[in-house]
Enzyme design. Structure first.
Site, PDB file in Angstrom:
ATOM      1  N   ARG A 224      56.963  34.682  27.000  1.00  0.00           N
ATOM      2  CA  ARG A 224      56.362  34.857  25.676  1.00  0.00           C
ATOM      3  C   ARG A 224      55.690  36.229  25.577  1.00  0.00           C
ATOM      4  NH1 ARG A 224      51.794  36.362  23.406  1.00  0.00           N
ATOM      5  NH2 ARG A 224      50.609  35.207  24.973  1.00  0.00           N
ATOM      6  N   ASP A 225      54.623  36.450  26.329  1.00  0.00           N
ATOM      7  CA  ASP A 225      53.878  37.716  26.205  1.00  0.00           C
ATOM      8  C   ASP A 225      54.761  38.890  26.608  1.00  0.00           C
ATOM      9  OD1 ASP A 225      51.707  39.355  25.686  1.00  0.00           O
ATOM     10  OD2 ASP A 225      50.322  38.310  26.997  1.00  0.00           O
TER      11      ASP A 225
ATOM     12  N   HIS B 289      42.962  35.702  30.941  1.00  0.00           N
ATOM     13  CA  HIS B 289      44.274  36.282  30.615  1.00  0.00           C
ATOM     14  C   HIS B 289      44.110  37.797  30.715  1.00  0.00           C
ATOM     15  CE1 HIS B 289      48.040  36.549  28.093  1.00  0.00           C
ATOM     16  NE2 HIS B 289      47.479  37.700  27.737  1.00  0.00           N
TER      17      HIS B 289
ATOM     18  N   HIS C  96      45.513  41.891  31.299  1.00  0.00           N
ATOM     19  CA  HIS C  96      46.569  42.915  31.256  1.00  0.00           C
ATOM     20  C   HIS C  96      46.167  44.013  32.238  1.00  0.00           C
ATOM     21  CE1 HIS C  96      49.197  41.623  27.880  1.00  0.00           C
ATOM     22  NE2 HIS C  96      48.167  40.813  27.698  1.00  0.00           N
TER      23      HIS C  96
ATOM     24  N   CYS D 106      50.990  43.435  23.740  1.00  0.00           N
ATOM     25  CA  CYS D 106      50.850  42.887  22.394  1.00  0.00           C
ATOM     26  C   CYS D 106      51.449  43.862  21.398  1.00  0.00           C
ATOM     27  CB  CYS D 106      49.365  42.657  22.090  1.00  0.00           C
ATOM     28  SG  CYS D 106      49.088  42.137  20.391  1.00  0.00           S
TER      29      CYS D 106
ATOM     30  N   ASN E  25      50.972  42.259  31.506  1.00  0.00           N
ATOM     31  CA  ASN E  25      50.002  41.337  32.103  1.00  0.00           C
ATOM     32  C   ASN E  25      49.911  41.605  33.594  1.00  0.00           C
ATOM     33  OD1 ASN E  25      51.564  39.654  29.853  1.00  0.00           O
ATOM     34  ND2 ASN E  25      49.484  38.896  30.019  1.00  0.00           N
TER      35      ASN E  25
HETATM   36  N1  COA Z   1      56.408  30.118  11.811  1.00  0.00           N
HETATM   37  C1  COA Z   1      57.325  30.413  10.865  1.00  0.00           C
HETATM   38  N2  COA Z   1      57.021  30.784   9.614  1.00  0.00           N
HETATM   39  C2  COA Z   1      55.729  30.862   9.299  1.00  0.00           C
HETATM   40  C3  COA Z   1      54.732  30.597  10.239  1.00  0.00           C
HETATM   41  C4  COA Z   1      55.106  30.219  11.543  1.00  0.00           C
HETATM   42  N3  COA Z   1      54.199  29.932  12.494  1.00  0.00           N
HETATM   43  N4  COA Z   1      53.541  30.758   9.655  1.00  0.00           N
HETATM   44  C5  COA Z   1      53.776  31.113   8.380  1.00  0.00           C
HETATM   45  N5  COA Z   1      55.102  31.180   8.158  1.00  0.00           N
HETATM   46  C6  COA Z   1      55.773  31.487   6.899  1.00  0.00           C
HETATM   47  C7  COA Z   1      55.223  30.689   5.731  1.00  0.00           C
HETATM   48  O1  COA Z   1      55.873  29.453   5.671  1.00  0.00           O
HETATM   49  C8  COA Z   1      55.553  31.583   4.571  1.00  0.00           C
HETATM   50  O2  COA Z   1      56.933  31.442   4.281  1.00  0.00           O
HETATM   51  P1  COA Z   1      57.493  31.653   2.800  1.00  0.00           P
HETATM   52  O3  COA Z   1      57.214  33.083   2.463  1.00  0.00           O
HETATM   53  O4  COA Z   1      58.929  31.318   2.938  1.00  0.00           O
HETATM   54  O5  COA Z   1      56.694  30.682   1.967  1.00  0.00           O
HETATM   55  C9  COA Z   1      55.373  32.974   5.141  1.00  0.00           C
HETATM   56  O6  COA Z   1      55.459  32.835   6.581  1.00  0.00           O
HETATM   57  C10 COA Z   1      54.051  33.608   4.815  1.00  0.00           C
HETATM   58  O7  COA Z   1      53.005  32.720   5.185  1.00  0.00           O
HETATM   59  P2  COA Z   1      51.537  33.254   5.487  1.00  0.00           P
HETATM   60  O8  COA Z   1      50.683  32.127   5.937  1.00  0.00           O
HETATM   61  O9  COA Z   1      51.062  34.058   4.310  1.00  0.00           O
HETATM   62  O10 COA Z   1      51.800  34.172   6.737  1.00  0.00           O
HETATM   63  P3  COA Z   1      51.615  35.747   6.918  1.00  0.00           P
HETATM   64  O11 COA Z   1      52.758  36.461   6.318  1.00  0.00           O
HETATM   65  O12 COA Z   1      50.244  36.144   6.515  1.00  0.00           O
HETATM   66  O13 COA Z   1      51.736  35.843   8.505  1.00  0.00           O
HETATM   67  C11 COA Z   1      51.431  34.825  10.656  1.00  0.00           C
HETATM   68  C12 COA Z   1      50.803  35.185   9.330  1.00  0.00           C
HETATM   69  C13 COA Z   1      50.314  34.321  11.539  1.00  0.00           C
HETATM   70  C14 COA Z   1      52.464  33.759  10.457  1.00  0.00           C
HETATM   71  C15 COA Z   1      52.106  36.088  11.271  1.00  0.00           C
HETATM   72  O14 COA Z   1      51.249  37.182  11.197  1.00  0.00           O
HETATM   73  C16 COA Z   1      52.528  35.855  12.692  1.00  0.00           C
HETATM   74  O15 COA Z   1      53.461  35.129  12.957  1.00  0.00           O
HETATM   75  N6  COA Z   1      51.865  36.500  13.645  1.00  0.00           N
HETATM   76  C17 COA Z   1      52.141  36.329  15.066  1.00  0.00           C
HETATM   77  C18 COA Z   1      51.749  37.527  15.807  1.00  0.00           C
HETATM   78  C19 COA Z   1      52.073  37.394  17.272  1.00  0.00           C
HETATM   79  O16 COA Z   1      52.892  36.625  17.713  1.00  0.00           O
HETATM   80  N7  COA Z   1      51.382  38.225  18.061  1.00  0.00           N
HETATM   81  C20 COA Z   1      51.557  38.273  19.467  1.00  0.00           C
HETATM   82  C21 COA Z   1      50.925  37.148  20.175  1.00  0.00           C
HETATM   83  S1  COA Z   1      49.184  37.322  20.446  1.00  0.00           S
HETATM   84 ZN    ZN Z   2      48.418  39.043  26.466  1.00  0.00          ZN
END
Ligand code: COA
Ligand code: ZN
Length: 327
Positions: free
Chosen positions: A15-16, A207, A209, A240, A249
């Site tokens: 994942r990371d 955790h 890095h 990240c 990490n």
């Molecule tokens: N999986 C899939 N789709 C998701 C989701 C998830 N976990 N969370 C939200 N969505 C979808 C919603 O259903 C919505 O879909 P639509 O446009 O078809 O209605 C769309 O995303 C927007 O939803 P919203 O709540 O406004 O999300 P956002 O665009 O503000 O994004 C996150 C927020 C959290 C989903 C996004 O920033 C993200 O996935 N971040 C992960 C970052 C990451 O993995 N970082 C590294 C690890 S630390």
């Molecule tokens: Zn990390």
């Protein structure tokens, strides 16, 4: 040194690590790596994340990876989720546990999950509710616990407020994440000595890095405080996508090697781990930071050079033994 007899490692490379790889890693390769990691005896593996597929495209096959891995009894297969939508997907995919994430600093949380810290905490309440209904455990990681690449130092009062908020929501396992390798061992000690007595009953994870080569020293400091859960990444993969300057990490096989050398048990087979690390180097197509796969374990021995052997082999009292002749 004050060391625990045994620690529990969570492998986060799939994942990371894989999340920041720009080139697509085929689903079957991800499954192969998770399966090989399982065979090393690792007790926990963060297999994937259920995040927005456009935000982290490498994780868009999360459901398929979860469906295809072979589950070894004794390994807990975990996924990272940022919100209840992700939690629902993870539960449907059959994860054994959920890891969530919120940052201690506002700017990193906005960059990472497009939410303020308070918005994230509300979402994590919903994640805990989804997981509670599915009766699966949740571990809550706090990114930038020891420093933020945008804001700099994170006051310990601020970190304590995030921990208290998570505990109020029902969190019982909390991970302090040093997202960009800013923590040092003294700071780790001071933070843990403050937080651990204030939140009794919490299972703490560190955790790390290794961005600035302080990961293993930080882990040693945390062990001295009584922490026994650590995340690490095969080969030292990781970083990240939303934290500039983030790098890998702490390397799993280097950490396992260090722990075993000190007599701390992990339940992990180091030789098999080294084999997986070499395979992961092939998969990502570059040399990874892991040191033991280059140097070999500390038990490695080299043939004695002929000239040295000749002197060592000379009869006592003859030309003289090495001990006789310290020059
Ligand atoms: N999986 C899939 N789709 C998701 C989701 C998830 N976990 N969370 C939200 N969505 C979808 C919603 O259903 C919505 O879909 P639509 O446009 O078809 O209605 C769309 O995303 C927007 O939803 P919203 O709540 O406004 O999300 P956002 O665009 O503000 O994004 C996150 C927020 C959290 C989903 C996004 O920033 C993200 O996935 N971040 C992960 C970052 C990451 O993995 N970082 C590294 C690890 S630390
Ligand atoms: Zn990390």
């Amino acid at each position: 040194m004050k060391l625990p007899a045994r620690v529990t490692l969570c492998e986060v490379g799939p994942r990371d690590g894989f999340q920041i790889e720009p080139a697509w890693i085929p689903t079957e390769t991800k499954v192969e790596i998770v399966d090989r990691l399982s065979e090393t005896g690792l007790p926990r593996i963060e297999v994937t994340s259920f995040v927005h597929p456009k935000v982290v495209p490498q994780m868009r096959d999360a459901e398929t990876v979860m469906a295809r891995i072979h589950r070894r009894p004794g390994t807990r297969y975990v996924a990272l989720v940022p919100n209840d939508k992700g939690a629902g997907r993870a539960v449907d995919a059959g994860v054994d546990a959920i890891h969530t994430v919120v940052s201690a600093s506002e700017s990193h949380n906005l960059a990472n999950v497009n939410m303020t810290v308070r918005e994230s905490l509300a979402k994590l309440g919903a994640v805990l509710a989804v997981a509670g209904r599915a009766r699966i455990p949740v571990g809550c990681a706090i990114s930038t616990s020891f420093g933020c690449p945008f804001e700099g130092p994170v006051p310990v009062e601020r970190l304590e407020w995030v921990v208290a908020s998570l505990v109020d929501l029902g969190a019982r396992a909390i991970g302090l994440a040093d997202t960009t390798g800013m923590a040092n061992p003294r700071q780790v000690t001071e933070v843990l000595e403050r937080l651990m007595p204030r939140f009794p009953g919490v299972e703490w994870t560190l955790h790390t890095h290794d961005t600035r080569a302080m990961a293993i020293p930080n882990i040693l400091a945390a062990m001295a405080c009584g922490v026994t859960h650590f995340d690490s990444s095969i080969g030292g993969l990781g970083g990240c996508p939303f934290a500039p300057g983030a790098s890998g990490n702490v390397c799993t096989e280097d950490l396992v090697h260090c722990l075993h050398a000190m007599g701390v048990e992990t339940g992990v087979d180091l030789d098999r781990l080294l084999g997986v690390a070499r395979r992961v180097e092939e998969v990502v197509g570059r040399t990874l930071p892991g040191q033991v796969m280059k140097a070999g374990p500390w038990t490695r021995r080299y043939p004695v050079p002929d000239a040295v052997a000749a002197r060592l082999g000379s009869p006592p009292g003859g030309a003289g033994t090495v001990a006789d002749r310290p020059d």
